[in-house]
Motif scaffolding. Structure first.
Motif, PDB file in Angstrom:
ATOM      1  N   MET A 196       0.836  -1.205   0.000  1.00 51.37           N
ATOM      2  CA  MET A 196       0.000   0.000   0.000  1.00 51.37           C
ATOM      3  C   MET A 196       0.872   1.258   0.000  1.00 51.37           C
ATOM      4  O   MET A 196       1.681   1.463   0.904  1.00 51.37           O
ATOM      5  N   PRO A 197       0.704   2.131  -1.000  1.00 52.69           N
ATOM      6  CA  PRO A 197       1.512   3.356  -1.045  1.00 52.69           C
ATOM      7  C   PRO A 197       1.042   4.379  -0.003  1.00 52.69           C
ATOM      8  O   PRO A 197      -0.094   4.339   0.463  1.00 52.69           O
ATOM      9  N   GLU A 198       1.941   5.274   0.329  1.00 55.69           N
ATOM     10  CA  GLU A 198       1.578   6.438   1.134  1.00 55.69           C
ATOM     11  C   GLU A 198       0.703   7.351   0.275  1.00 55.69           C
ATOM     12  O   GLU A 198       1.011   7.593  -0.884  1.00 55.69           O
ATOM     13  N   GLN A 199      -0.390   7.872   0.857  1.00 51.46           N
ATOM     14  CA  GLN A 199      -1.333   8.670   0.078  1.00 51.46           C
ATOM     15  C   GLN A 199      -1.332  10.150   0.437  1.00 51.46           C
ATOM     16  O   GLN A 199      -2.107  10.930  -0.117  1.00 51.46           O
ATOM     17  N   ASP A 200      -0.471  10.522   1.370  1.00 47.05           N
ATOM     18  CA  ASP A 200      -0.345  11.916   1.769  1.00 47.05           C
ATOM     19  C   ASP A 200       0.819  12.543   0.992  1.00 47.05           C
ATOM     20  O   ASP A 200       1.982  12.214   1.233  1.00 47.05           O
ATOM     21  N   VAL A 201       0.492  13.415   0.059  1.00 45.77           N
ATOM     22  CA  VAL A 201       1.517  14.020  -0.796  1.00 45.77           C
ATOM     23  C   VAL A 201       2.528  14.809   0.029  1.00 45.77           C
ATOM     24  O   VAL A 201       3.725  14.818  -0.273  1.00 45.77           O
ATOM     25  N   ASN A 202       2.060  15.451   1.089  1.00 41.63           N
ATOM     26  CA  ASN A 202       2.977  16.224   1.929  1.00 41.63           C
ATOM     27  C   ASN A 202       4.010  15.317   2.605  1.00 41.63           C
ATOM     28  O   ASN A 202       5.166  15.708   2.773  1.00 41.63           O
ATOM     29  N   ARG A 203       3.607  14.118   2.986  1.00 39.12           N
ATOM     30  CA  ARG A 203       4.561  13.167   3.559  1.00 39.12           C
ATOM     31  C   ARG A 203       5.535  12.695   2.484  1.00 39.12           C
ATOM     32  O   ARG A 203       6.731  12.551   2.740  1.00 39.12           O
ATOM     33  N   LEU A 204       5.032  12.446   1.282  1.00 35.64           N
ATOM     34  CA  LEU A 204       5.900  12.005   0.195  1.00 35.64           C
ATOM     35  C   LEU A 204       6.952  13.066  -0.151  1.00 35.64           C
ATOM     36  O   LEU A 204       8.051  12.728  -0.591  1.00 35.64           O
ATOM     37  N   LYS A 205       6.623  14.324   0.078  1.00 33.37           N
ATOM     38  CA  LYS A 205       7.587  15.393  -0.188  1.00 33.37           C
ATOM     39  C   LYS A 205       8.819  15.288   0.697  1.00 33.37           C
ATOM     40  O   LYS A 205       9.878  15.829   0.364  1.00 33.37           O
ATOM     41  N   THR A 206       8.695  14.602   1.830  1.00 30.37           N
ATOM     42  CA  THR A 206       9.830  14.455   2.748  1.00 30.37           C
ATOM     43  C   THR A 206      10.704  13.241   2.406  1.00 30.37           C
ATOM     44  O   THR A 206      11.740  13.031   3.046  1.00 30.37           O
ATOM     45  N   LEU A 207      10.293  12.471   1.421  1.00 34.74           N
ATOM     46  CA  LEU A 207      11.022  11.256   1.040  1.00 34.74           C
ATOM     47  C   LEU A 207      12.360  11.619   0.403  1.00 34.74           C
ATOM     48  O   LEU A 207      12.420  12.459  -0.489  1.00 34.74           O
ATOM     49  N   ASN A 208      13.423  10.954   0.836  1.00 37.33           N
ATOM     50  CA  ASN A 208      14.755  11.255   0.323  1.00 37.33           C
ATOM     51  C   ASN A 208      15.250  10.228  -0.690  1.00 37.33           C
ATOM     52  O   ASN A 208      16.338  10.365  -1.229  1.00 37.33           O
ATOM     53  N   ALA A 209      14.456   9.194  -0.958  1.00 36.88           N
ATOM     54  CA  ALA A 209      14.912   8.092  -1.810  1.00 36.88           C
ATOM     55  C   ALA A 209      14.012   7.922  -3.034  1.00 36.88           C
ATOM     56  O   ALA A 209      12.817   8.199  -2.984  1.00 36.88           O
ATOM     57  N   ASP A 210      14.615   7.430  -4.119  1.00 39.84           N
ATOM     58  CA  ASP A 210      13.826   6.990  -5.268  1.00 39.84           C
ATOM     59  C   ASP A 210      13.108   5.697  -4.889  1.00 39.84           C
ATOM     60  O   ASP A 210      13.555   4.945  -4.025  1.00 39.84           O
ATOM     61  N   VAL A 211      11.997   5.442  -5.560  1.00 43.28           N
ATOM     62  CA  VAL A 211      11.191   4.257  -5.266  1.00 43.28           C
ATOM     63  C   VAL A 211      11.069   3.374  -6.497  1.00 43.28           C
ATOM     64  O   VAL A 211      10.819   3.868  -7.603  1.00 43.28           O
TER      65      VAL A 211
END
Length: 281
Positions: A196-211
Protein backbone atom coordinates in the motif's frame (compact mmCIF):
# COMPACT_ATOMS: atom_id res chain seq x y z
CA UNK A 1 -26.80 31.15 39.31
CA UNK A 2 -23.80 28.96 40.21
CA UNK A 3 -25.77 25.86 39.24
CA UNK A 4 -26.61 27.41 35.87
CA UNK A 5 -22.97 28.27 35.19
CA UNK A 6 -21.88 24.76 36.22
CA UNK A 7 -24.56 23.18 34.01
CA UNK A 8 -23.50 25.34 31.04
CA UNK A 9 -19.85 24.42 31.60
CA UNK A 10 -20.66 20.71 31.66
CA UNK A 11 -22.59 21.00 28.40
CA UNK A 12 -19.65 22.80 26.75
CA UNK A 13 -17.19 20.14 27.92
CA UNK A 14 -19.49 17.38 26.65
CA UNK A 15 -19.89 19.03 23.25
CA UNK A 16 -16.13 19.51 22.96
CA UNK A 17 -15.46 15.89 23.87
CA UNK A 18 -18.07 14.74 21.36
CA UNK A 19 -16.50 16.92 18.69
CA UNK A 20 -13.07 15.51 19.45
CA UNK A 21 -14.43 11.97 19.23
CA UNK A 22 -15.99 12.76 15.87
CA UNK A 23 -12.68 14.09 14.56
CA UNK A 24 -10.81 10.98 15.68
CA UNK A 25 -13.47 8.58 14.46
CA UNK A 26 -13.85 10.23 11.08
CA UNK A 27 -10.15 10.87 10.40
CA UNK A 28 -8.69 8.89 7.52
CA UNK A 29 -6.59 5.89 8.63
CA UNK A 30 -2.94 5.75 7.57
CA UNK A 31 -1.91 3.80 4.48
CA UNK A 32 -0.48 0.96 6.57
CA UNK A 33 -3.62 0.83 8.71
CA UNK A 34 -5.80 0.74 5.60
CA UNK A 35 -3.87 -2.27 4.37
CA UNK A 36 -4.03 -4.01 7.76
CA UNK A 37 -7.80 -3.48 7.81
CA UNK A 38 -8.10 -5.50 4.59
CA UNK A 39 -7.45 -8.63 6.66
CA UNK A 40 -11.03 -8.35 7.93
CA UNK A 41 -12.23 -8.93 4.36
CA UNK A 42 -12.79 -12.67 3.64
CA UNK A 43 -11.95 -12.16 -0.05
CA UNK A 44 -8.61 -10.60 0.85
CA UNK A 45 -7.76 -13.48 3.17
CA UNK A 46 -8.71 -16.03 0.52
CA UNK A 47 -6.52 -14.21 -1.99
CA UNK A 48 -3.53 -15.33 0.09
CA UNK A 49 -3.26 -19.04 -0.61
CA UNK A 50 -1.90 -21.30 2.12
CA UNK A 51 1.88 -21.22 1.57
CA UNK A 52 3.86 -24.25 0.53
CA UNK A 53 6.55 -25.15 3.09
CA UNK A 54 9.97 -23.56 2.62
CA UNK A 55 12.85 -24.62 4.86
CA UNK A 56 16.02 -22.57 4.82
CA UNK A 57 19.12 -22.83 7.00
CA UNK A 58 21.75 -20.13 6.64
CA UNK A 59 25.43 -20.43 7.47
CA UNK A 60 25.91 -16.67 7.69
CA UNK A 61 22.66 -15.16 8.97
CA UNK A 62 22.18 -14.73 12.71
CA UNK A 63 19.59 -13.51 15.18
CA UNK A 64 20.22 -10.15 16.86
CA UNK A 65 18.38 -7.92 19.29
CA UNK A 66 18.47 -4.15 19.52
CA UNK A 67 16.89 -1.40 21.58
CA UNK A 68 13.72 0.13 20.18
CA UNK A 69 12.55 3.70 20.40
CA UNK A 70 9.75 2.79 22.83
CA UNK A 71 12.17 1.57 25.48
CA UNK A 72 11.77 -2.11 24.61
CA UNK A 73 13.77 -4.50 22.43
CA UNK A 74 13.22 -6.18 19.10
CA UNK A 75 14.66 -9.31 17.53
CA UNK A 76 15.85 -9.29 13.92
CA UNK A 77 17.72 -11.43 11.41
CA UNK A 78 21.09 -10.01 10.39
CA UNK A 79 23.40 -10.64 7.46
CA UNK A 80 26.64 -8.81 8.13
CA UNK A 81 28.78 -7.51 5.27
CA UNK A 82 32.10 -9.26 4.75
CA UNK A 83 33.92 -5.92 4.88
CA UNK A 84 33.05 -2.78 6.79
CA UNK A 85 30.47 -0.73 4.90
CA UNK A 86 27.79 1.84 5.65
CA UNK A 87 25.40 0.29 3.14
CA UNK A 88 22.35 -1.34 4.74
CA UNK A 89 19.07 -2.82 3.55
CA UNK A 90 16.11 -3.06 5.91
CA UNK A 91 13.87 -5.91 4.75
CA UNK A 92 10.26 -6.08 5.91
CA UNK A 93 8.31 -9.32 5.79
CA UNK A 94 4.98 -10.20 4.18
CA UNK A 95 1.81 -10.68 6.20
CA UNK A 96 3.02 -14.19 7.12
CA UNK A 97 5.80 -12.81 9.33
CA UNK A 98 9.57 -13.16 9.37
CA UNK A 99 9.76 -16.70 7.98
CA UNK A 100 12.27 -18.75 5.99
CA UNK A 101 11.11 -17.29 2.68
CA UNK A 102 12.12 -13.79 3.80
CA UNK A 103 15.46 -15.00 5.19
CA UNK A 104 16.23 -16.92 2.00
CA UNK A 105 15.38 -13.96 -0.23
CA UNK A 106 17.50 -11.67 1.93
CA UNK A 107 20.51 -13.95 1.60
CA UNK A 108 19.99 -14.18 -2.16
CA UNK A 109 20.01 -10.37 -2.40
CA UNK A 110 22.99 -10.23 -0.03
CA UNK A 111 25.02 -12.53 -2.29
CA UNK A 112 23.92 -10.72 -5.43
CA UNK A 113 24.80 -7.22 -4.26
CA UNK A 114 28.15 -8.03 -2.70
CA UNK A 115 29.25 -5.97 0.26
CA UNK A 116 26.08 -4.93 2.08
CA UNK A 117 24.51 -5.41 5.52
CA UNK A 118 20.92 -6.68 5.62
CA UNK A 119 18.58 -6.49 8.59
CA UNK A 120 15.27 -8.36 8.42
CA UNK A 121 13.09 -6.48 10.89
CA UNK A 122 10.23 -8.24 12.66
CA UNK A 123 7.06 -6.16 12.98
CA UNK A 124 5.21 -9.14 14.47
CA UNK A 125 7.56 -9.45 17.47
CA UNK A 126 8.34 -13.13 16.89
CA UNK A 127 4.99 -14.36 15.61
CA UNK A 128 4.98 -16.29 12.31
CA UNK A 129 1.79 -17.44 10.58
CA UNK A 130 1.28 -20.62 8.57
CA UNK A 131 -2.46 -20.09 8.00
CA UNK A 132 -4.22 -17.13 6.44
CA UNK A 133 -6.38 -16.82 9.54
CA UNK A 134 -3.37 -16.29 11.79
CA UNK A 135 -1.71 -14.00 9.26
CA UNK A 136 -4.82 -11.81 9.20
CA UNK A 137 -4.90 -11.65 13.00
CA UNK A 138 -1.22 -10.78 13.27
CA UNK A 139 -1.40 -8.09 10.60
CA UNK A 140 -4.48 -6.46 12.13
CA UNK A 141 -2.87 -6.54 15.58
CA UNK A 142 0.20 -4.55 14.53
CA UNK A 143 0.39 -1.35 16.55
CA UNK A 144 1.70 1.44 14.33
CA UNK A 145 3.63 3.13 17.12
CA UNK A 146 5.33 -0.17 17.99
CA UNK A 147 6.10 -0.85 14.31
CA UNK A 148 7.67 2.58 13.92
CA UNK A 149 9.67 2.06 17.12
CA UNK A 150 11.01 -1.23 15.73
CA UNK A 151 12.01 0.42 12.45
CA UNK A 152 13.53 3.45 14.17
CA UNK A 153 15.47 1.07 16.42
CA UNK A 154 16.87 -0.70 13.35
CA UNK A 155 17.80 2.66 11.80
CA UNK A 156 19.64 3.60 15.01
CA UNK A 157 21.38 0.21 14.98
CA UNK A 158 22.83 0.92 11.53
CA UNK A 159 24.51 4.09 12.76
CA UNK A 160 24.22 7.74 11.81
CA UNK A 161 26.48 7.35 8.74
CA UNK A 162 24.55 4.46 7.22
CA UNK A 163 22.99 4.65 3.77
CA UNK A 164 19.73 2.74 4.07
CA UNK A 165 17.70 0.99 1.41
CA UNK A 166 14.37 -0.63 2.27
CA UNK A 167 12.56 -3.56 0.68
CA UNK A 168 9.34 -5.42 1.43
CA UNK A 169 6.50 -7.48 0.02
CA UNK A 170 2.73 -7.16 0.57
CA UNK A 171 2.29 -5.86 4.16
CA UNK A 172 6.05 -5.21 4.10
CA UNK A 173 5.82 -3.39 0.78
CA UNK A 174 3.82 -0.60 2.38
CA UNK A 175 6.09 -0.57 5.41
CA UNK A 176 9.15 -0.42 3.14
CA UNK A 177 7.99 3.01 1.99
CA UNK A 178 7.22 4.05 5.57
CA UNK A 179 10.69 2.90 6.66
CA UNK A 180 12.31 5.05 3.96
CA UNK A 181 10.26 8.00 5.18
CA UNK A 182 11.41 7.33 8.75
CA UNK A 183 15.05 7.05 7.62
CA UNK A 184 15.02 10.69 6.51
CA UNK A 185 18.24 11.81 4.84
CA UNK A 186 19.79 8.38 5.39
CA UNK A 187 17.31 6.82 2.94
CA UNK A 188 19.06 5.70 -0.25
CA UNK A 189 16.48 3.52 -2.05
CA UNK A 190 13.05 1.99 -1.56
CA UNK A 191 11.66 -1.18 -3.15
CA UNK A 192 7.96 -2.03 -2.83
CA UNK A 193 6.38 -5.29 -3.93
CA UNK A 194 2.57 -4.88 -4.18
CA UNK A 195 2.33 -2.86 -0.97
CA UNK A 196 0.00 0.00 0.00
CA UNK A 197 1.51 3.36 -1.05
CA UNK A 198 1.58 6.44 1.13
CA UNK A 199 -1.33 8.67 0.08
CA UNK A 200 -0.35 11.92 1.77
CA UNK A 201 1.52 14.02 -0.80
CA UNK A 202 2.98 16.22 1.93
CA UNK A 203 4.56 13.17 3.56
CA UNK A 204 5.90 12.01 0.19
CA UNK A 205 7.59 15.39 -0.19
CA UNK A 206 9.83 14.46 2.75
CA UNK A 207 11.02 11.26 1.04
CA UNK A 208 14.75 11.25 0.32
CA UNK A 209 14.91 8.09 -1.81
CA UNK A 210 13.83 6.99 -5.27
CA UNK A 211 11.19 4.26 -5.27
CA UNK A 212 10.97 1.08 -7.34
CA UNK A 213 7.47 -0.40 -7.36
CA UNK A 214 6.71 -3.97 -8.51
CA UNK A 215 2.95 -4.26 -8.83
CA UNK A 216 0.43 -6.81 -10.12
CA UNK A 217 -2.30 -5.83 -12.58
CA UNK A 218 -4.60 -8.62 -11.31
CA UNK A 219 -4.28 -7.44 -7.71
CA UNK A 220 -7.79 -6.57 -6.50
CA UNK A 221 -6.49 -4.44 -3.63
CA UNK A 222 -3.31 -2.65 -4.68
CA UNK A 223 -4.90 -2.41 -8.10
CA UNK A 224 -3.91 -0.36 -11.18
CA UNK A 225 -6.03 2.57 -9.95
CA UNK A 226 -4.15 2.68 -6.62
CA UNK A 227 -0.82 2.41 -8.47
CA UNK A 228 -1.76 5.20 -10.90
CA UNK A 229 -2.65 7.48 -7.97
CA UNK A 230 0.70 6.70 -6.34
CA UNK A 231 2.48 7.58 -9.58
CA UNK A 232 0.59 10.90 -9.76
CA UNK A 233 1.20 11.65 -6.07
CA UNK A 234 4.93 11.03 -6.42
CA UNK A 235 5.06 13.42 -9.37
CA UNK A 236 3.18 16.06 -7.34
CA UNK A 237 5.71 15.56 -4.55
CA UNK A 238 8.60 15.96 -7.00
CA UNK A 239 9.93 12.45 -6.33
CA UNK A 240 11.09 9.67 -8.65
CA UNK A 241 9.21 6.39 -8.88
CA UNK A 242 9.97 3.56 -11.29
CA UNK A 243 6.94 1.34 -11.80
CA UNK A 244 6.91 -2.21 -13.14
CA UNK A 245 3.44 -3.67 -13.61
CA UNK A 246 2.99 -7.37 -14.30
CA UNK A 247 0.10 -9.43 -15.62
CA UNK A 248 0.16 -11.35 -12.36
CA UNK A 249 -1.65 -11.49 -9.02
CA UNK A 250 -0.92 -10.25 -5.51
CA UNK A 251 1.91 -12.29 -3.99
CA UNK A 252 3.35 -13.34 -7.35
CA UNK A 253 6.98 -13.14 -6.17
CA UNK A 254 6.76 -15.72 -3.38
CA UNK A 255 7.55 -19.26 -4.63
CA UNK A 256 5.67 -20.69 -1.64
CA UNK A 257 2.51 -19.05 -3.00
CA UNK A 258 0.47 -21.31 -5.33
CA UNK A 259 -0.08 -18.29 -7.63
CA UNK A 260 3.68 -17.71 -7.94
CA UNK A 261 4.62 -16.28 -11.34
CA UNK A 262 8.22 -17.19 -12.18
CA UNK A 263 8.56 -14.90 -15.22
CA UNK A 264 7.23 -11.84 -13.40
CA UNK A 265 9.39 -12.67 -10.39
CA UNK A 266 12.58 -12.98 -12.47
CA UNK A 267 11.98 -9.64 -14.14
CA UNK A 268 11.04 -7.88 -10.90
CA UNK A 269 14.07 -9.32 -9.14
CA UNK A 270 16.46 -8.28 -11.93
CA UNK A 271 15.07 -4.74 -11.88
CA UNK A 272 15.33 -4.67 -8.09
CA UNK A 273 18.99 -5.70 -8.09
CA UNK A 274 19.88 -3.16 -10.79
CA UNK A 275 18.03 -0.44 -8.87
CA UNK A 276 19.76 -1.25 -5.56
CA UNK A 277 23.24 -1.61 -7.09
CA UNK A 278 22.97 1.86 -8.61
CA UNK A 279 22.08 3.40 -5.23
CA UNK A 280 24.28 1.39 -2.86
CA UNK A 281 27.66 1.85 -4.54
Amino acid sequence: MKKLILFTLLICISLFAFGQKRVVCCSKPSATRQFAMLAANPNFRMEHKTPLPIHFQSAIGKAITYKTADGKESAAYFLKAKKTTNNYILVIHEWWGLNDFVKRESEKIYNELGNVNIIDVDLYDGKVATTREDAGKFMQAVNENRAKAIINGAIAYTGKNARIATLGWCFGGGWSLQASLLAGKQAAACVMYYGMPEQDVNRLKTLNADVLGNFANKDQWINPKVVAKFDADMKKAGKKVYLHKYDADHGFANPSNPIYDSNATKDAYANTITFLKARLK
